[in-house]
Design a protein around this motif. Sequence first.
Motif, short mmCIF file in Angstrom:
data_model
loop_
_atom_site.label_atom_id
_atom_site.label_comp_id
_atom_site.label_asym_id
_atom_site.label_seq_id
_atom_site.Cartn_x
_atom_site.Cartn_y
_atom_site.Cartn_z
N TRP A 28 11.07 -41.23 27.82
CA TRP A 28 10.02 -42.05 27.22
C TRP A 28 9.39 -41.27 26.07
O TRP A 28 8.75 -40.25 26.26
N GLY A 29 9.63 -41.72 24.86
CA GLY A 29 9.07 -41.07 23.69
C GLY A 29 9.88 -39.88 23.19
O GLY A 29 9.59 -39.33 22.14
N GLY A 30 10.90 -39.49 23.94
CA GLY A 30 11.69 -38.35 23.54
C GLY A 30 13.15 -38.67 23.25
O GLY A 30 13.91 -37.82 22.79
N ALA A 34 18.58 -46.64 21.20
CA ALA A 34 19.40 -47.38 20.24
C ALA A 34 20.58 -46.54 19.75
O ALA A 34 21.67 -47.06 19.54
N ASP A 35 20.36 -45.23 19.58
CA ASP A 35 21.45 -44.40 19.07
C ASP A 35 21.77 -43.17 19.93
O ASP A 35 22.67 -42.40 19.58
N GLY A 36 21.05 -42.98 21.03
CA GLY A 36 21.37 -41.90 21.95
C GLY A 36 20.97 -40.52 21.47
O GLY A 36 21.56 -39.52 21.89
N ARG A 37 19.96 -40.44 20.61
CA ARG A 37 19.52 -39.15 20.07
C ARG A 37 18.14 -38.75 20.60
O ARG A 37 17.31 -39.58 20.89
N VAL A 38 17.94 -37.43 20.65
CA VAL A 38 16.64 -36.88 21.01
C VAL A 38 15.70 -37.06 19.82
O VAL A 38 16.03 -36.64 18.70
N ALA A 45 16.33 -29.65 21.14
CA ALA A 45 17.53 -30.43 20.83
C ALA A 45 17.23 -31.63 19.94
O ALA A 45 18.03 -32.57 19.85
N PHE A 46 16.09 -31.61 19.25
CA PHE A 46 15.71 -32.72 18.37
C PHE A 46 16.89 -33.09 17.46
O PHE A 46 17.51 -32.24 16.84
N GLY A 47 17.21 -34.39 17.42
CA GLY A 47 18.27 -34.90 16.57
C GLY A 47 19.65 -34.91 17.21
O GLY A 47 20.58 -35.49 16.68
#
Length: 148
Positions: A28-30, A34-38, A45-47
Amino acid sequence: MRRLSARFLVEGTAEGLLTVWSTPLSFWGGFDSADGRVIDRSHPAFGTAVAGRILAMPSGRGSSSASSVLAEAVRRGTAPAAILLAMPDPIIAVGAIVARRLYGRTCPVLLCDPADFGQLADGARAEIRSEDGLAVVVLGEGPPPPRA
């Protein structure tokens, strides 16, 4: 190949490359279903995209609404192929259970011994299977060979 014993929180089978994090994530929020990204900018692991990978992290983090985000990602096909945890997380398990119940799609969730969790290698090939009702994680040496 190495085999690790685990316990299913949500049963199923999967195979893919491991993505191993030492930091928990709140779906939730992380996480963007829609695209399975952080999308948590504070997460290391952002992105990173985890769709189709076997995600290993110590636990989930945060809101009970994370269950709905995980269930939606499973529905869309953007969720991890499976999730390995070092600590039980009922919120993640509920998301996977709801996805199975509502959409007929599976994202196995397993509880790994913390000592075994520490031996997981990012990018290694892994297979989740059930043998005699027990969860087994089979670890390979690296990425699977390309398919012809």
